[in-house]
Design a protein around this motif. Structure first.
Motif, PDB file in Angstrom:
ATOM      1  N   TYR A 157      49.471  36.240  40.182  1.00 51.48           N
ATOM      2  CA  TYR A 157      48.699  35.008  40.065  1.00 51.48           C
ATOM      3  C   TYR A 157      49.432  34.034  39.151  1.00 51.48           C
ATOM      4  O   TYR A 157      50.102  34.442  38.202  1.00 51.48           O
ATOM      5  CB  TYR A 157      47.302  35.299  39.498  1.00 51.48           C
ATOM      6  CG  TYR A 157      46.380  34.112  39.492  1.00 51.48           C
ATOM      7  CD1 TYR A 157      45.760  33.681  40.669  1.00 51.48           C
ATOM      8  CD2 TYR A 157      46.131  33.415  38.319  1.00 51.48           C
ATOM      9  CE1 TYR A 157      44.907  32.586  40.662  1.00 51.48           C
ATOM     10  CE2 TYR A 157      45.279  32.316  38.307  1.00 51.48           C
ATOM     11  CZ  TYR A 157      44.688  31.907  39.487  1.00 51.48           C
ATOM     12  OH  TYR A 157      43.849  30.815  39.489  1.00 51.48           O
ATOM     13  N   GLY A 254      37.401  41.312  40.459  1.00 48.84           N
ATOM     14  CA  GLY A 254      37.550  40.611  39.194  1.00 48.84           C
ATOM     15  C   GLY A 254      38.459  41.300  38.201  1.00 48.84           C
ATOM     16  O   GLY A 254      38.830  42.465  38.339  1.00 48.84           O
ATOM     17  N   LEU A 258      40.555  36.796  35.409  1.00 48.01           N
ATOM     18  CA  LEU A 258      40.270  36.269  36.751  1.00 48.01           C
ATOM     19  C   LEU A 258      38.931  36.853  37.185  1.00 48.01           C
ATOM     20  O   LEU A 258      38.852  37.727  38.045  1.00 48.01           O
ATOM     21  CB  LEU A 258      41.390  36.639  37.732  1.00 48.01           C
ATOM     22  CG  LEU A 258      42.755  36.026  37.445  1.00 48.01           C
ATOM     23  CD1 LEU A 258      43.826  36.630  38.347  1.00 48.01           C
ATOM     24  CD2 LEU A 258      42.712  34.508  37.629  1.00 48.01           C
ATOM     25  N   ASN A 260      36.362  35.881  38.879  1.00 49.52           N
ATOM     26  CA  ASN A 260      35.709  35.620  40.160  1.00 49.52           C
ATOM     27  C   ASN A 260      36.609  35.914  41.352  1.00 49.52           C
ATOM     28  O   ASN A 260      36.377  35.423  42.449  1.00 49.52           O
ATOM     29  CB  ASN A 260      35.246  34.164  40.232  1.00 49.52           C
ATOM     30  CG  ASN A 260      36.414  33.186  40.243  1.00 49.52           C
ATOM     31  OD1 ASN A 260      37.518  33.534  39.812  1.00 49.52           O
ATOM     32  ND2 ASN A 260      36.178  31.984  40.730  1.00 49.52           N
ATOM     33  N   ARG A 261      37.638  36.738  41.175  1.00 45.34           N
ATOM     34  CA  ARG A 261      38.628  36.943  42.233  1.00 45.34           C
ATOM     35  C   ARG A 261      38.495  38.337  42.842  1.00 45.34           C
ATOM     36  O   ARG A 261      38.212  39.306  42.150  1.00 45.34           O
ATOM     37  CB  ARG A 261      40.039  36.737  41.693  1.00 45.34           C
ATOM     38  CG  ARG A 261      41.058  36.336  42.757  1.00 45.34           C
ATOM     39  CD  ARG A 261      42.297  35.740  42.130  1.00 45.34           C
ATOM     40  NE  ARG A 261      43.158  35.118  43.113  1.00 45.34           N
ATOM     41  CZ  ARG A 261      43.002  33.880  43.589  1.00 45.34           C
ATOM     42  NH1 ARG A 261      42.010  33.147  43.132  1.00 45.34           N
ATOM     43  NH2 ARG A 261      43.815  33.379  44.491  1.00 45.34           N
ATOM     44  N   TRP A 263      40.459  41.230  45.424  1.00 45.85           N
ATOM     45  CA  TRP A 263      41.693  41.684  46.073  1.00 45.85           C
ATOM     46  C   TRP A 263      41.368  42.873  46.956  1.00 45.85           C
ATOM     47  O   TRP A 263      40.687  43.803  46.531  1.00 45.85           O
ATOM     48  CB  TRP A 263      42.725  42.116  45.037  1.00 45.85           C
ATOM     49  CG  TRP A 263      43.212  41.041  44.114  1.00 45.85           C
ATOM     50  CD1 TRP A 263      44.276  40.211  44.298  1.00 45.85           C
ATOM     51  CD2 TRP A 263      42.674  40.696  42.827  1.00 45.85           C
ATOM     52  NE1 TRP A 263      44.428  39.368  43.220  1.00 45.85           N
ATOM     53  CE2 TRP A 263      43.461  39.646  42.292  1.00 45.85           C
ATOM     54  CE3 TRP A 263      41.604  41.173  42.070  1.00 45.85           C
ATOM     55  CZ2 TRP A 263      43.211  39.074  41.060  1.00 45.85           C
ATOM     56  CZ3 TRP A 263      41.341  40.595  40.836  1.00 45.85           C
ATOM     57  CH2 TRP A 263      42.145  39.564  40.334  1.00 45.85           C
ATOM     58  N   GLU A 285      43.286  38.311  49.580  1.00 46.41           N
ATOM     59  CA  GLU A 285      42.979  37.860  48.224  1.00 46.41           C
ATOM     60  C   GLU A 285      42.268  36.517  48.302  1.00 46.41           C
ATOM     61  O   GLU A 285      42.676  35.628  49.054  1.00 46.41           O
ATOM     62  CB  GLU A 285      44.268  37.723  47.411  1.00 46.41           C
ATOM     63  CG  GLU A 285      44.066  37.157  46.013  1.00 46.41           C
ATOM     64  CD  GLU A 285      45.391  36.944  45.284  1.00 46.41           C
ATOM     65  OE1 GLU A 285      45.363  36.221  44.258  1.00 46.41           O
ATOM     66  OE2 GLU A 285      46.424  37.461  45.733  1.00 46.41           O
ATOM     67  N   PHE A 286      41.185  36.374  47.538  1.00 47.52           N
ATOM     68  CA  PHE A 286      40.487  35.096  47.499  1.00 47.52           C
ATOM     69  C   PHE A 286      39.586  35.060  46.272  1.00 47.52           C
ATOM     70  O   PHE A 286      39.284  36.085  45.656  1.00 47.52           O
ATOM     71  CB  PHE A 286      39.667  34.854  48.770  1.00 47.52           C
ATOM     72  CG  PHE A 286      38.621  35.897  49.049  1.00 47.52           C
ATOM     73  CD1 PHE A 286      37.324  35.734  48.609  1.00 47.52           C
ATOM     74  CD2 PHE A 286      38.945  37.045  49.765  1.00 47.52           C
ATOM     75  CE1 PHE A 286      36.359  36.685  48.860  1.00 47.52           C
ATOM     76  CE2 PHE A 286      37.987  38.011  50.023  1.00 47.52           C
ATOM     77  CZ  PHE A 286      36.685  37.836  49.572  1.00 47.52           C
ATOM     78  N   ALA A 287      39.145  33.861  45.917  1.00 47.45           N
ATOM     79  CA  ALA A 287      38.251  33.665  44.785  1.00 47.45           C
ATOM     80  C   ALA A 287      36.868  33.268  45.282  1.00 47.45           C
ATOM     81  O   ALA A 287      36.726  32.677  46.353  1.00 47.45           O
ATOM     82  CB  ALA A 287      38.792  32.587  43.849  1.00 47.45           C
TER      83      ALA A 287
END
Length: 636
Positions: A157, A254, A258, A260-261, A263, A285-287
């Protein structure tokens, strides 16, 4: 003057909040109770004195209990305490291992299991894997992400501003990295960076803007580069908050920095987070982005991938989940606790989780009509039972959810969704419950008994807490002095010898002494159970009568396999075991009786919203109540 007969056939609404004393119109009022303490509620409606607690082992201090199921025959209890984990098979300790988690960090420890490996994560500690190699061979090691040709396929990231550049001094070997602004910290040592998608590993940090690194993949040049990122998990950036397995992928929810992420690993390659070209089997991968803070607190594999955050609950869909087909939808806005991690539990297809307020037990359930999830509060009628929970687990065959409250009590919820049964009761002991784990068919607890920490197991054969039971060897003539109780030194214990209640005595030199020899014994701490109905909701000839004078004429209790019954109908407790069961509890073996027992009562009551009767019993004797028939006289 009229007489009214009412029958209470079940307790399937459990203990009801006193705020509902005016809601006699509710079915829950008819099926509920004013107090249910130290009892277990059957899905069929009856209540029974809870099982006693068998002493298993002393514990070095507070901690958390975790169930590890290798297969249907081999299940283990893991006891995490300050920088240590102990492994128990049955009631025997088989291994001790050092761990990196302090006592203060255990509240945020989360885990998930796959076959012989338990994955453990904490936002401030590198993630670990606890592996069972053999029954007595256990190891704790770091996660190892997939590596190929010097490249580690772990999440990366870009934490720094997009305008900051990094310039390497060479393209191979050991190089010096120079940043245009302060980015490097001592904690970056050992961490991977990617410069234009080529990896280097930090060896040392010379200052906020310089670091020495070893090139793992030949760099594209020595110019200043804006295209760079660092490993998402490191001492500087923190580590995963939670994880689970879903659709053959490892899901990480999370991290410390990070929050709110999400994987998701490559399909069938659990430690490979290579995003690749976004093919169907590659990592995702996304938030979670919305109009509120969504720090991920738990991820759970159910009908869909469920994500529980500090402010809402989410559904991740895709059948199967692929980079191009994945969808994220917010379902409800309840939120989960942030001061500790309490893992959600599956109950008949619904996911039960504790709300952020600590006052609600929510049922996250998908409804086919709305094609969405709802979060119904299972504690709405019994709010006083839930007191800032710290741990929970579900026993499938007993259909009981156990919740450890912050005040040291233990809330039990009998949940039987097909019959709409949600029945709460409260369990207490001489001390404070700290953690709970259902291991196979056994329920283990970690208890602080006034500074003495112990691991104990609910045992249906016992009637006392922190208990010891033993028998003499075959051919022995019996024994008067029974040892093996050093953990209860100087405490008063109840004693049952050869099926006879022998009263109480203090443990001295780790032993109790009987007046005459016995072949088997149980000794442990006493506890009382309480059963009180809600006040009667009377209806006279002119309708519902509130404030009407009334009196209890008689009450008939239907009992099952019961050895003692102590009832108060307004003039103090009276023991029906002497008068009706026909024998003294203290000089004869315990005899269980099934049938009806009737007690008469005197005394008028004038608008007093108190129960007509109550059961309270401290004697270590079995008691199961199925129903109660009451006859009431009223002047309304």
């Amino acid at each position: 003057m009229a007489r009214v007969k009412t029958i209470k056939t079940n307790f399937t609404a459990g203990e009801i909040s006193p705020h509902l004393l005016g809601r006699g119109d509710l079915t829950a009022y008819q099926n509920g109770a004013a107090k249910l303490r130290n009892v277990r509620i059957f899905p069929t409606g009856g209540v029974t004195r809870r099982s006693g607690l068998r002493f298993v082992s002393a514990a070095p201090g507070p901690g958390r209990l975790v169930s590890f199921e290798f297969n249907t025959e081999q299940v283990y209890l893991l006891v995490f305490t300050d920088f240590q984990v102990s492994v128990f098979s049955g009631d025997a300790k088989i291994a001790d291992l050092a761990t990196p988690w302090s006592e203060g960090q255990l509240a945020h420890l989360t885990w998930t299991q796959s076959a012989d490996t338990l994955l453990l994560v904490h936002p401030d500690v590198p993630p670990k894997r606890l592996t069972r190699k053999a029954a007595l061979d256990w190891t704790l090691s770091d996660w190892k992400f997939h590596e190929k040709d010097g490249r580690i396929f772990q999440p990366f990231y870009r934490f720094a501003d997009e305008e900051i550049t990094i310039q390497p001094s060479a393209t191979t070997g050991q190089v010096t990295l120079t940043a245009s602004q302060d980015i490097f910290e001592i904690g970056h040592v050992g961490t991977r960076f990617r410069l234009s998608d080529k990896e280097v590993e930090i060896n040392s940090v010379g200052g906020p803007r310089t670091a020495v690194a070893t090139v793992q993949e030949t760099l594209i040049g020595t110019g200043a580069q804006k295209d760079w990122e660092e490993a998402a998990f490191s001492p500087v950036r923190g580590y995963p908050v939670c994880c689970c397995f879903h659709q053959d992928r490892l899901v990480i929810g999370g991290s410390r920095d990070l929050t709110n992420r999400l994987w998701l690993s490559k399909s069938a390659d659990l430690f490979n987070f290579d995003l690749g070209e976004a093919e169907d089997d590659e990592a995702i991968e996304f938030a979670i982005l919305s109009d509120q803070v969504n720090a991920i607190r738990a991820v759970f594999s159910g009908r869909h991938l469920q994500v529980f955050t500090s402010g809402a609950e989410w559904m991740v869909t895709g059948d199967p989940l692929t980079p191009s087909a994945i969808q994220l939808k917010r379902q409800t806005r309840v939120g989960s606790p942030v001061d500790r991690s309490i893992l959600p539990r599956d109950v008949d297809g619904a996911t039960l989780f504790v709300s952020r307020s600590g006052k609600e037990l929510r049922e996250f359930l998908f409804t086919d009509v709305e094609q969405a999830y709802q979060s119904n509060d299972l504690a709405v009628l019994s709010g006083e039972m839930l007191r800032d929970p710290v741990d929970q687990d579900f026993h499938k065959s007993e259909r009981i959810m156990y919740l450890v409250n912050g005040d040291g009590s233990l809330a039990l919820v009998t949940v039987f969704r097909p019959e709409k049964v949600t029945a709460w009761s409260l369990t207490t002991t001489d001390g404070a419950f700290l953690s709970i784990a259902v291991v196979g068919e056994d329920v283990y607890t970690l208890i602080d008994r006034h500074g003495r920490h112990s691991i104990e197991r609910f045992d249906a054969e016992l009637l006392t807490d922190c208990a010891y039971s033993g028998t003499v060897a075959e051919g022995d003539d019996g024994r008067r002095i029974w040892n093996a109780l050093p953990w209860l030194e100087n405490w008063e214990v109840d004693i049952i010898a050869d099926g006879v209640v022998r009263g109480r005595q203090a443990v001295s030199n780790g032993a109790v002494t009987l007046s005459d020899p016995a072949f088997r014994i149980e000794s442990g701490l006493p506890y009382s159970h309480h059963i009180e109905p809600l006040p009667p909701f009377l209806q006279g000839a002119s309708g519902i009568s509130q404030g009407t004078a009334f009196r209890l004429v008689r009450a008939t209790f239907r009992m099952l396999d019961t050895a003692a019954l102590s009832v108060d109908t307004g003039s103090g407790l009276r023991s029906l075991s002497f008068e009706y069961f026909g024998e003294s509890r203290f000089d004869q073996p315990i005899r269980r009786v099934t049938g009806d027992r009737t007690v008469r009562a005197l005394g008028w009551r004038h608008g007093d919203p108190k129960p007509l009767w109550r059961i309270e019993q401290a004697d270590p004797l079995p008691c199961t109540l199925l129903s109660v028939l009451t006859e009431i006289s009223t002047n309304g």
